[in-house]
Scaffold this motif. Sequence first.
Motif, PDB file in Angstrom:
ATOM      1  N   PRO A  12      79.693  62.474  64.607  1.00 48.81           N
ATOM      2  CA  PRO A  12      80.829  61.774  63.981  1.00 48.81           C
ATOM      3  C   PRO A  12      82.155  62.524  64.090  1.00 48.81           C
ATOM      4  O   PRO A  12      83.180  61.981  63.672  1.00 48.81           O
ATOM      5  N   ILE A  13      82.159  63.737  64.621  1.00 50.29           N
ATOM      6  CA  ILE A  13      83.417  64.467  64.776  1.00 50.29           C
ATOM      7  C   ILE A  13      83.802  64.604  66.260  1.00 50.29           C
ATOM      8  O   ILE A  13      84.632  65.438  66.615  1.00 50.29           O
ATOM      9  N   SER A  14      83.223  63.756  67.106  1.00 49.63           N
ATOM     10  CA  SER A  14      83.547  63.776  68.539  1.00 49.63           C
ATOM     11  C   SER A  14      84.760  62.894  68.799  1.00 49.63           C
ATOM     12  O   SER A  14      84.656  61.668  68.856  1.00 49.63           O
ATOM     13  N   THR A  15      85.926  63.512  68.973  1.00 54.16           N
ATOM     14  CA  THR A  15      87.135  62.731  69.256  1.00 54.16           C
ATOM     15  C   THR A  15      87.009  61.993  70.580  1.00 54.16           C
ATOM     16  O   THR A  15      87.530  60.884  70.737  1.00 54.16           O
ATOM     17  N   ASN A  16      86.295  62.604  71.525  1.00 55.21           N
ATOM     18  CA  ASN A  16      86.093  61.983  72.835  1.00 55.21           C
ATOM     19  C   ASN A  16      85.384  60.643  72.697  1.00 55.21           C
ATOM     20  O   ASN A  16      85.765  59.640  73.314  1.00 55.21           O
ATOM     21  N   ALA A  17      84.352  60.610  71.866  1.00 52.69           N
ATOM     22  CA  ALA A  17      83.594  59.369  71.677  1.00 52.69           C
ATOM     23  C   ALA A  17      84.458  58.296  71.023  1.00 52.69           C
ATOM     24  O   ALA A  17      84.417  57.121  71.411  1.00 52.69           O
ATOM     25  N   TYR A  18      85.263  58.676  70.035  1.00 49.70           N
ATOM     26  CA  TYR A  18      86.152  57.707  69.384  1.00 49.70           C
ATOM     27  C   TYR A  18      87.163  57.126  70.370  1.00 49.70           C
ATOM     28  O   TYR A  18      87.410  55.915  70.388  1.00 49.70           O
ATOM     29  N   LEU A  19      87.748  57.992  71.196  1.00 51.74           N
ATOM     30  CA  LEU A  19      88.745  57.530  72.160  1.00 51.74           C
ATOM     31  C   LEU A  19      88.142  56.551  73.157  1.00 51.74           C
ATOM     32  O   LEU A  19      88.744  55.520  73.479  1.00 51.74           O
ATOM     33  N   ARG A  20      86.947  56.861  73.642  1.00 55.09           N
ATOM     34  CA  ARG A  20      86.332  55.994  74.648  1.00 55.09           C
ATOM     35  C   ARG A  20      85.897  54.659  74.048  1.00 55.09           C
ATOM     36  O   ARG A  20      86.065  53.609  74.671  1.00 55.09           O
ATOM     37  N   ALA A  21      85.342  54.712  72.859  1.00 58.59           N
ATOM     38  CA  ALA A  21      84.957  53.462  72.200  1.00 58.59           C
ATOM     39  C   ALA A  21      86.188  52.598  71.937  1.00 58.59           C
ATOM     40  O   ALA A  21      86.171  51.379  72.156  1.00 58.59           O
ATOM     41  N   ALA A  22      87.272  53.236  71.509  1.00 53.90           N
ATOM     42  CA  ALA A  22      88.503  52.499  71.225  1.00 53.90           C
ATOM     43  C   ALA A  22      89.038  51.825  72.478  1.00 53.90           C
ATOM     44  O   ALA A  22      89.498  50.677  72.438  1.00 53.90           O
ATOM     45  N   ARG A  23      88.976  52.543  73.591  1.00 56.59           N
ATOM     46  CA  ARG A  23      89.482  51.989  74.851  1.00 56.59           C
ATOM     47  C   ARG A  23      88.732  50.709  75.233  1.00 56.59           C
ATOM     48  O   ARG A  23      89.345  49.728  75.668  1.00 56.59           O
ATOM     49  N   VAL A  24      87.412  50.710  75.047  1.00 56.08           N
ATOM     50  CA  VAL A  24      86.626  49.527  75.408  1.00 56.08           C
ATOM     51  C   VAL A  24      86.914  48.376  74.446  1.00 56.08           C
ATOM     52  O   VAL A  24      87.054  47.223  74.862  1.00 56.08           O
ATOM     53  N   HIS A  25      86.994  48.687  73.150  1.00 57.14           N
ATOM     54  CA  HIS A  25      87.325  47.636  72.178  1.00 57.14           C
ATOM     55  C   HIS A  25      88.670  46.998  72.522  1.00 57.14           C
ATOM     56  O   HIS A  25      88.822  45.775  72.460  1.00 57.14           O
ATOM     57  N   LEU A  26      89.631  47.829  72.910  1.00 53.56           N
ATOM     58  CA  LEU A  26      90.955  47.322  73.255  1.00 53.56           C
ATOM     59  C   LEU A  26      90.888  46.434  74.489  1.00 53.56           C
ATOM     60  O   LEU A  26      91.553  45.392  74.567  1.00 53.56           O
TER      61      LEU A  26
END
Length: 265
Positions: A90-104
């Motif tokens: 849950p503290i992986s900024t990389n995972a958040y960024l990539r998930a956000a990109r796909v949602h967008l």
Amino acid sequence: MTQFVPGIERVFTPDIKRVEVDISPRGDIKQGQELAKATKFDEALKEFDAVLKEDPTSIKAHLSAGNVKYKQKQYQDAIAHFEAAIRLDPISTNAYLRAARVHLEQGGVEQALEHFQNALKLDPNLAMAYVGLGQVLLKQENFNEAVQQLTKALRINPRLLAARKRLAQAYDHQEKHSEAAAQLKAVLRIKPTDANAYAGMGKIYFIQQNYNAAREAFKKAIALEPESSSNAQLGLAVSLIEEEKIEEASAILAKVALDSSKNEE
């Protein structure tokens, strides 16, 4: 006591323990990443899937598989891998960024916004998260706030091309064409081969009625990316029409129409 009897050979037979050999394929993340770089996506996924079969908690395998699925435009599968990575770390900024990109990419603006904000909570100096927020705000047509977020990204990393391009878009929507042009010129100083920046400059020059400069900018964009330059070719044609170069414009428009019909086939 055991006695040795001449003429009879003693044969030593050790206890043999049967060992079960695992012959299932073991994935290799590095190999998979190399295959992905070579656009051998199906082979790359086999490596990542094999890793995950052996270790479903491999964050690297989830992120790598998600990247490949994203490139294949299999967005739901990509999100599944990135969200799995977030659950595991849950503290992986990389995972958040990539998930956000796909949602967008899928139009999931609220989900993307949440993930970008989570990434910034973990790292307030994450320039790409500010770029992501800028993209969300552009989609929401909140151009003033988009400018603020993208400017934050550039304070952290002035050479971040994605931030300058998005900032140029925001200024363009605000009809601040000089500011937009300044950002695109900065992009071209950093990367003189950026076709999109030349196309953007062509559009601005056209709006400013500098048709000669627009024509040259569109030509550079086309020369750099001949296969994906239909918008630039249309811009070039319109610029030529304004310069009363009708024959040249007609030839370009005919080519655009022909290319478009081939793509439809």
